[in-house]
Scaffold this motif. Structure first.
Motif, PDB file in Angstrom:
ATOM      1  N   ALA A 287      21.174 -60.930   6.980  1.00 19.68           N
ATOM      2  CA  ALA A 287      22.351 -61.744   7.276  1.00 19.68           C
ATOM      3  C   ALA A 287      23.311 -60.955   8.160  1.00 19.68           C
ATOM      4  O   ALA A 287      23.435 -59.735   8.044  1.00 19.68           O
ATOM      5  N   LEU A 288      23.996 -61.678   9.036  1.00 19.91           N
ATOM      6  CA  LEU A 288      24.941 -61.055   9.954  1.00 19.91           C
ATOM      7  C   LEU A 288      26.207 -61.905   9.999  1.00 19.91           C
ATOM      8  O   LEU A 288      26.144 -63.113  10.221  1.00 19.91           O
ATOM      9  N   THR A 289      27.343 -61.275   9.763  1.00 17.22           N
ATOM     10  CA  THR A 289      28.624 -61.957   9.879  1.00 17.22           C
ATOM     11  C   THR A 289      29.207 -61.594  11.233  1.00 17.22           C
ATOM     12  O   THR A 289      29.228 -60.433  11.616  1.00 17.22           O
ATOM     13  N   LEU A 290      29.690 -62.598  11.954  1.00 14.37           N
ATOM     14  CA  LEU A 290      30.151 -62.384  13.320  1.00 14.37           C
ATOM     15  C   LEU A 290      31.474 -63.100  13.533  1.00 14.37           C
ATOM     16  O   LEU A 290      31.611 -64.270  13.188  1.00 14.37           O
ATOM     17  N   ARG A 291      32.429 -62.402  14.094  1.00 16.98           N
ATOM     18  CA  ARG A 291      33.700 -63.015  14.469  1.00 16.98           C
ATOM     19  C   ARG A 291      33.721 -63.177  15.977  1.00 16.98           C
ATOM     20  O   ARG A 291      33.374 -62.258  16.710  1.00 16.98           O
ATOM     21  N   LEU A 292      34.123 -64.369  16.436  1.00 23.29           N
ATOM     22  CA  LEU A 292      34.213 -64.652  17.858  1.00 23.29           C
ATOM     23  C   LEU A 292      35.612 -65.142  18.190  1.00 23.29           C
ATOM     24  O   LEU A 292      36.229 -65.840  17.387  1.00 23.29           O
ATOM     25  N   SER A 293      36.085 -64.798  19.369  1.00 25.47           N
ATOM     26  CA  SER A 293      37.376 -65.320  19.810  1.00 25.47           C
ATOM     27  C   SER A 293      37.255 -66.835  19.984  1.00 25.47           C
ATOM     28  O   SER A 293      36.150 -67.368  20.172  1.00 25.47           O
TER      29      SER A 293
END
Length: 60
Positions: free
Chosen positions: A21-27
């Motif tokens: 699993a990968l948590t990703l924050r994007l603008s």
């Protein structure tokens, strides 16, 4: 004991696979660009699938 007590219940959620699993924050701007890209695709993939496809297309 009823007849349903012996039935094996299926687990909810995705089946286990060889993934992490990968948590990703994007603008907000990048997320808008991602959504615009998704809308150009015939099958309108969800965000996760669109990111997977972009990574597969760009990584060696």
């Amino acid at each position: 004991m009823t007849s349903t007590d012996n039935i094996k219940k299926s687990k909810k959620g995705r089946p286990q696979v060889d993934t992490t699993a990968l948590t990703l924050r994007l603008s907000n701007e990048l997320l808008e660009r991602l959504d615009a890209h998704r809308r150009t695709l015939e099958d309108l993939p969800n965000r996760q699938e669109a990111i997977r496809r972009l990574l597969e297309a760009e990584l060696p």
